[in-house]
Design an enzyme around this catalytic site. Structure first.
Site, PDB file in Angstrom:
ATOM      1  N   GLU A  39       0.836  -1.200   0.000  1.00 43.22           N
ATOM      2  CA  GLU A  39       0.000   0.000   0.000  1.00 43.22           C
ATOM      3  C   GLU A  39       0.871   1.250   0.000  1.00 43.22           C
ATOM      4  OE1 GLU A  39      -1.235   1.951   3.709  1.00 43.22           O
ATOM      5  OE2 GLU A  39      -1.651  -0.072   4.433  1.00 43.22           O
ATOM      6  N   LYS A 128      -7.840  -3.532  10.563  1.00 43.91           N
ATOM      7  CA  LYS A 128      -6.534  -3.000  10.922  1.00 43.91           C
ATOM      8  C   LYS A 128      -6.612  -2.535  12.369  1.00 43.91           C
ATOM      9  CE  LYS A 128      -3.852   1.162   9.736  1.00 43.91           C
ATOM     10  NZ  LYS A 128      -3.713   2.234   8.703  1.00 43.91           N
TER      11      LYS A 128
END
Length: 217
Positions: A39, A128
């Protein structure tokens, strides 16, 4: 499924500060160590350009996307750049819904069970646990007792190779790895060495955890 991208190495490379001109070399080095999810946070220099370059170069073997995605409009920008996963520091259900409506995976940041269940209802593919300094192994263990067992839990924030085993014993499915893996100015060789160290630490944590496998969807 998102979980298929977490196997066999469930570590997400967070490339904050990555510049387009180094993106392919850095991404290739990290992928060479077994990472399959990369990412580029949107507060990096020209992040959409880096995402597009990574997707073109590595999209056949890695899931490329964006982190620090804060708005619905940003989701559309990432999709247009070829990104396939949206990672967020928060659990804005509108952003989650936008990601899912665009056909993207979504990993929102959560720090309480209330946020976790709201994110799952909105369609989150994984959670997350952020920041990991707040969501300690003891807290994560309590979450694992109440969340659906197939939900991937990924601590993010201050994770280093030495701290992975205790989180894995508590029920972590994997981790997001930031500045301990990549930071602006670090050479490709240094990043490759760090990536291999994390991959080795994950494999070692399996032994330290009694070879316990996390549940699969």
């Amino acid at each position: 499924m998102f979980r298929s991208w977490l196997e066999p190495l469930p570590l997400i490379a967070i490339l904050r500060g990555l510049c387009p001109q180094e993106s392919v070399a850095i991404g290739t080095a990290i992928a060479g160590a077994g990472f399959r999810i990369l990412e580029v946070p949107l507060n990096s220099p020209r992040p959409l350009e880096s995402i597009r370059m990574l997707a073109d170069a590595l999209g056949d073997r890695c899931l490329i996307g964006a982190g620090t995605v804060l708005t619905v409009d940003a989701v559309a920008d990432v999709a247009d750049a070829g990104g396939k996963v949206i990672v967020m520091p928060h659990a804005d259900t509108q952003v989650i819904a936008a990601a899912k409506n665009a056909g993207l995976f979504c990993v929102p940041g959560v720090s309480t069970p209330t946020e976790a269940f709201a994110a799952l209802r909105a369609g989150a593919d994984a959670l997350k646990a952020f920041p990991a300094e707040l969501v300690t192994p003891a807290v994560l263990r309590s979450w694992r007792a109440i969340l659906p067992p197939e939900v991937p839990l990924l601590p993010v924030g201050g994770i280093d190779p030495e701290g992975m085993a205790v989180y894995r014993r508590a029920g972590a499915t994997g981790f997001g790895i930031g500045s301990a893996l990549y930071a602006p100015g670090r050479s490709v060789a240094e990043v490759a060495d760090a990536a291999r160290a994390f991959a080795h630490a994950w494999a070692s944590s399996s032994t330290e955890s009694g070879n316990r496998d996390t549940p699969r969807a």
